[in-house]
Each structure stands twice: as structure tokens, then as C-alpha cells.
Design a protein around this motif. Structure first.
Motif, PDB file in Angstrom:
ATOM      1  N   ARG A 181       0.841  -1.197   0.000  1.00  0.00           N
ATOM      2  CA  ARG A 181       0.000   0.000   0.000  1.00  0.00           C
ATOM      3  C   ARG A 181       0.878   1.249   0.000  1.00  0.00           C
ATOM      4  NH1 ARG A 181      -4.737  -1.248   4.517  1.00  0.00           N
ATOM      5  NH2 ARG A 181      -5.661  -3.056   3.449  1.00  0.00           N
ATOM      6  N   GLY A 182       0.253   2.349  -0.377  1.00  0.00           N
ATOM      7  CA  GLY A 182       0.949   3.628  -0.285  1.00  0.00           C
ATOM      8  C   GLY A 182       1.506   4.123  -1.601  1.00  0.00           C
ATOM      9  N   GLU A 183       1.936   5.390  -1.611  1.00  0.00           N
ATOM     10  CA  GLU A 183       2.570   5.976  -2.780  1.00  0.00           C
ATOM     11  C   GLU A 183       4.037   5.561  -2.801  1.00  0.00           C
ATOM     12  OE1 GLU A 183       1.777  10.123  -2.475  1.00  0.00           O
ATOM     13  OE2 GLU A 183      -0.355   9.881  -2.924  1.00  0.00           O
ATOM     14  N   ILE A 184       4.530   5.206  -3.986  1.00  0.00           N
ATOM     15  CA  ILE A 184       5.797   4.471  -4.082  1.00  0.00           C
ATOM     16  C   ILE A 184       6.783   5.167  -5.008  1.00  0.00           C
ATOM     17  CG2 ILE A 184       6.831   2.296  -4.871  1.00  0.00           C
ATOM     18  CD1 ILE A 184       3.981   1.083  -4.115  1.00  0.00           C
ATOM     19  N   VAL A 185       8.051   5.174  -4.586  1.00  0.00           N
ATOM     20  CA  VAL A 185       9.153   5.630  -5.427  1.00  0.00           C
ATOM     21  C   VAL A 185      10.177   4.497  -5.510  1.00  0.00           C
ATOM     22  CG1 VAL A 185      10.901   7.397  -5.851  1.00  0.00           C
ATOM     23  CG2 VAL A 185       8.820   7.978  -4.576  1.00  0.00           C
ATOM     24  N   VAL A 186      10.553   4.131  -6.725  1.00  0.00           N
ATOM     25  CA  VAL A 186      11.566   3.096  -6.959  1.00  0.00           C
ATOM     26  C   VAL A 186      12.834   3.782  -7.469  1.00  0.00           C
ATOM     27  CG1 VAL A 186      12.167   0.994  -8.226  1.00  0.00           C
ATOM     28  CG2 VAL A 186       9.789   1.402  -7.514  1.00  0.00           C
ATOM     29  N   VAL A 187      13.964   3.449  -6.873  1.00  0.00           N
ATOM     30  CA  VAL A 187      15.254   4.004  -7.297  1.00  0.00           C
ATOM     31  C   VAL A 187      16.139   2.839  -7.738  1.00  0.00           C
ATOM     32  CG1 VAL A 187      17.233   5.421  -6.641  1.00  0.00           C
ATOM     33  CG2 VAL A 187      14.981   5.867  -5.625  1.00  0.00           C
ATOM     34  N   VAL A 188      16.728   2.955  -8.932  1.00  0.00           N
ATOM     35  CA  VAL A 188      17.492   1.859  -9.521  1.00  0.00           C
ATOM     36  C   VAL A 188      18.927   2.305  -9.792  1.00  0.00           C
ATOM     37  CG1 VAL A 188      17.616   0.178 -11.410  1.00  0.00           C
ATOM     38  CG2 VAL A 188      15.387   1.011 -10.621  1.00  0.00           C
ATOM     39  N   GLU A 189      19.858   1.475  -9.396  1.00  0.00           N
ATOM     40  CA  GLU A 189      21.278   1.742  -9.623  1.00  0.00           C
ATOM     41  C   GLU A 189      21.577   1.819 -11.116  1.00  0.00           C
ATOM     42  OE1 GLU A 189      25.412  -0.299  -8.048  1.00  0.00           O
ATOM     43  OE2 GLU A 189      23.760  -1.598  -8.665  1.00  0.00           O
ATOM     44  N   GLY A 190      22.525   2.689 -11.475  1.00  0.00           N
ATOM     45  CA  GLY A 190      22.943   2.776 -12.856  1.00  0.00           C
ATOM     46  C   GLY A 190      23.755   1.571 -13.286  1.00  0.00           C
ATOM     47  N   CYS A 191      23.831   1.391 -14.600  1.00  0.00           N
ATOM     48  CA  CYS A 191      24.625   0.297 -15.161  1.00  0.00           C
ATOM     49  C   CYS A 191      26.109   0.599 -14.977  1.00  0.00           C
ATOM     50  CB  CYS A 191      24.299   0.146 -16.636  1.00  0.00           C
ATOM     51  SG  CYS A 191      25.268  -1.119 -17.486  1.00  0.00           S
ATOM     52  N   PRO A 192      26.905  -0.337 -14.466  1.00  0.00           N
ATOM     53  CA  PRO A 192      28.344  -0.095 -14.344  1.00  0.00           C
ATOM     54  C   PRO A 192      28.950   0.237 -15.702  1.00  0.00           C
ATOM     55  CG  PRO A 192      27.705  -2.076 -13.148  1.00  0.00           C
ATOM     56  CD  PRO A 192      26.506  -1.652 -13.956  1.00  0.00           C
ATOM     57  N   VAL A 193      29.701   1.337 -15.751  1.00  0.00           N
ATOM     58  CA  VAL A 193      30.331   1.771 -16.988  1.00  0.00           C
ATOM     59  C   VAL A 193      31.840   1.624 -16.835  1.00  0.00           C
ATOM     60  CG1 VAL A 193      30.721   3.704 -18.553  1.00  0.00           C
ATOM     61  CG2 VAL A 193      28.486   3.390 -17.479  1.00  0.00           C
ATOM     62  N   THR A 194      32.455   1.002 -17.802  1.00  0.00           N
ATOM     63  CA  THR A 194      33.903   0.806 -17.744  1.00  0.00           C
ATOM     64  C   THR A 194      34.566   1.467 -18.938  1.00  0.00           C
ATOM     65  OG1 THR A 194      33.765  -1.289 -18.944  1.00  0.00           O
ATOM     66  CG2 THR A 194      33.662  -1.394 -16.543  1.00  0.00           C
ATOM     67  N   ASP A 195      35.837   1.864 -18.755  1.00  0.00           N
ATOM     68  CA  ASP A 195      36.584   2.394 -19.891  1.00  0.00           C
ATOM     69  C   ASP A 195      37.242   1.246 -20.634  1.00  0.00           C
ATOM     70  OD1 ASP A 195      38.737   1.612 -18.377  1.00  0.00           O
ATOM     71  OD2 ASP A 195      39.605   3.611 -18.143  1.00  0.00           O
ATOM     72  N   ASP A 196      38.122   1.566 -21.559  1.00  0.00           N
ATOM     73  CA  ASP A 196      38.742   0.524 -22.376  1.00  0.00           C
ATOM     74  C   ASP A 196      39.573  -0.446 -21.552  1.00  0.00           C
ATOM     75  OD1 ASP A 196      37.610   1.689 -24.572  1.00  0.00           O
ATOM     76  OD2 ASP A 196      39.397   2.847 -25.120  1.00  0.00           O
ATOM     77  N   ALA A 197      40.036   0.020 -20.408  1.00  0.00           N
ATOM     78  CA  ALA A 197      40.867  -0.837 -19.556  1.00  0.00           C
ATOM     79  C   ALA A 197      40.032  -1.630 -18.559  1.00  0.00           C
ATOM     80  CB  ALA A 197      41.890   0.014 -18.804  1.00  0.00           C
ATOM     81  N   GLY A 198      38.702  -1.468 -18.639  1.00  0.00           N
ATOM     82  CA  GLY A 198      37.835  -2.209 -17.732  1.00  0.00           C
ATOM     83  C   GLY A 198      37.645  -1.556 -16.378  1.00  0.00           C
ATOM     84  N   VAL A 199      37.993  -0.261 -16.252  1.00  0.00           N
ATOM     85  CA  VAL A 199      37.844   0.444 -14.985  1.00  0.00           C
ATOM     86  C   VAL A 199      36.397   0.913 -14.840  1.00  0.00           C
ATOM     87  CG1 VAL A 199      38.573   2.444 -13.637  1.00  0.00           C
ATOM     88  CG2 VAL A 199      40.234   1.199 -15.031  1.00  0.00           C
TER      89      VAL A 199
END
Length: 284
Positions: free
Chosen positions: A216-234
Motif C-alpha cells: 500500500r501507499g505511494e511508491i518511489v523506486v530508485v534503480v542503480e545505474g549500469c556499471p560503466v567501464t573504460d577501455d581498460a575495464g575500470v
């Protein structure tokens, strides 16, 4: 009917109202409500109860998604109009934005008062990165539009904020888990500022299981961003958070750059992140 703003002195105030606790109304909001020619709203019964609680006696006019077409005639009759949504700041995921366009097209003045909103507290409560985020509002209910928006959430590097209704929450969490991956972190906040306020944090799979039976109730969902890596995998997202933390500790851009490079980030990228974090830390 058109509105002659110069002759009528058209002025519209968008007035935030509490998302839960009635004590969150501001003194200025009450002052504007008392001084307006009328108060327009989505639900006259709900707003009427709020005005009674505040001791405000003004004419009430319904202007919701189904009746906004008569906004022009309402402004003709009540040129100094306060507008409230059912809860929170008008103009965000409600018809208030259309009223703003009508008033501006007529050459009128619009003022938005600062005040209560649901998604900012939910974002902070989530424990997820807050430096960059996207507010999605409500997802489409079905079909291609929904699939495309879910795919966009899954691919997005920054945190995403969604509104959802209680009876659709379980399906949305399951769909998000399918699009983003079951392990993606998220939070569900409901009943903000009310007696049974709750924020649940975990993976999308865990949250989908937890709320499978509804809520029940008014709802807010927060979702983590997709991990972003550079060419070296960082992982860029993690290092952005590190840069913000270091800037908050008073580290210089050069020191932050060196520490980011030590984590494997390329020099130019490290410098860019460092400068952005330091500038953000200096902004009031």
C-alpha cells in the motif's frame, strides 16, 4: 476561450502540498493559498480537506488530466490562481505542466514555490549514487513503449528514479530485474513522511520477491545505474563516487586526479572527473 493576461493580470502559482505529513506545508504556501482568487486542484475533496485543516477558505476548481481543456476559462474567471496536485510539487507527473503552458502562452506570470516532493527524499534514502540521476516518472503500462523505457533504464549509467502505483509495483520490479539483471541494486520507498514510512533496499530480485504480494501507499523506486567501464575495464561510476567523496574531504583536483590514476583511470579522464567533483563540492 482565450485569456487576456494584460487586462486580467493573470498569475499562476504552483503550490507544493505535503506528500504525507501535513506539517510539511510551508508558511509561504499557506499565504499564497489564502491570497489567490481560487485554488485549482486534481481532487476537490482531497484538497478541500487540506484547506480546511489549514483554515483556508477559497473557491475550489477541478483541473485534472480530464478537465485541463477548460484552463483558459478558469483563468478568465480567476486570474490569480493557485494550483495544487494531490501531493508534492505540481507539474511533475501531473497536469500542472499543461496549466503552466496555458498561462505562459497567454502572457501571464507563473511562480513555482519550493516545497515537498517525493523523489528527492527517496533518492537520498536509497543509498545509491546521487551526483547524477534521471527521473523517469511513471513507466508506460505495457507494449513496445514500456520495453523501450526498461531497456533505457538498464543501459543508463546514472541512477534512475521511478514512480509506481501499489498494484503495479510487483510487475515493475520483476520487469526491471529482467531488463537490468537480478543483481542490480535498487530501493523501494513508500508512505514518505507518514507513520508507516518504509525504505527497502536490496537487489531487484530481492525486492521483487519482497513485494510480490503487493503493498500500500505511494511508491518511489530508485534503480542503480549500469556499471560503466573504460577501455581498460575500470568502473567509471565507482570512481565518480570516489572523486565526489574525496572532494568532500577537501582534496585538491590534483590529488584526486593522482588517486584516480592509481585506480587505473587514464590521466585525461581522471583530471576531468577530479575537476568536476571539486567544482560540485564548491557549489552551495
Amino acid at each position: 476561450m482565450t485569456v487576456d493576461a494584460q487586462d486580467r493580470g493573470v498569475r499562476v502559482w504552483l503550490v507544493p502540498t505535503p506528500v504525507g505529513n501535513l506539517g510539511d506545508i510551508t508558511f509561504r504556501a499557506v499565504e499564497v493559498l489564502r491570497g489567490a482568487d481560487a485554488v485549482a486542484c486534481e481532487d476537490t475533496r482531497r484538497t478541500g480537506a487540506l484547506l480546511t485543516h489549514l483554515g483556508v477558505s477559497r473557491p475550489l476548481v477541478r483541473l485534472d488530466a480530464h478537465t485541463m481543456g477548460r484552463a483558459g476559462s478558469v483563468l478568465e474567471r480567476y486570474p490569480r490562481l493557485a494550483y495544487v496536485s494531490d501531493a508534492g510539487t505540481p507539474g511533475v507527473s501531473d497536469p500542472g505542466a499543461e496549466l503552466v503552458r496555458v498561462a505562459l502562452d497567454a502572457g501571464g506570470d507563473v511562480e513555482v514555490l519550493p516545497g515537498a516532493t517525493a523523489f528527492v527524499p527517496a533518492l537520498v534514502l536509497s543509498g545509491l549514487p546521487t551526483a547524477r540521476f534521471t527521473f523517469e516518472g511513471f513507466l508506460p503500462r505495457s507494449g513496445r513503449d514500456r520495453r523501450e523505457r526498461l531497456a533505457a533504464v538498464a543501459a543508463r549509467a546514472e541512477t534512475t528514479i521511478l514512480y509506481e502505483s501499489p498494484h503495479r509495483l510487483a510487475d515493475t520490479l520483476a520487469d526491471l530485474a529482467g531488463a537490468c539483471g537480478a543483481a542490480r541494486r535498487a530501493s523501494v520507498t513508500r508512505e514518505l513522511s507518514k507513520k508507516f514510512e518504509e525504505t527497502a533496499r536490496g537487489s531487484l530480485a530481492e525486492l521483487a520477491a519482497r513485494f510480490a504480494e503487493g503493498v500500500r501507499g505511494e511508491i518511489v523506486v530508485v534503480v542503480e545505474g549500469c556499471p560503466v567501464t573504460d577501455d581498460a575495464g575500470v568502473d567509471i561510476a565507482d570512481l565518480e563516487g570516489l572523486a565526489v567523496d574525496l572532494a568532500g574531504q577537501g582534496k585538491s583536483a590534483r590529488d584526486i586526479r593522482d588517486l584516480l590514476q592509481a585506480q587505473g583511470l587514464r590521466k585525461n579522464d581522471a583530471y576531468e572527473l577530479a575537476v568536476r567533483a571539486v567544482n560540485a563540492a564548491r557549489t552551495p
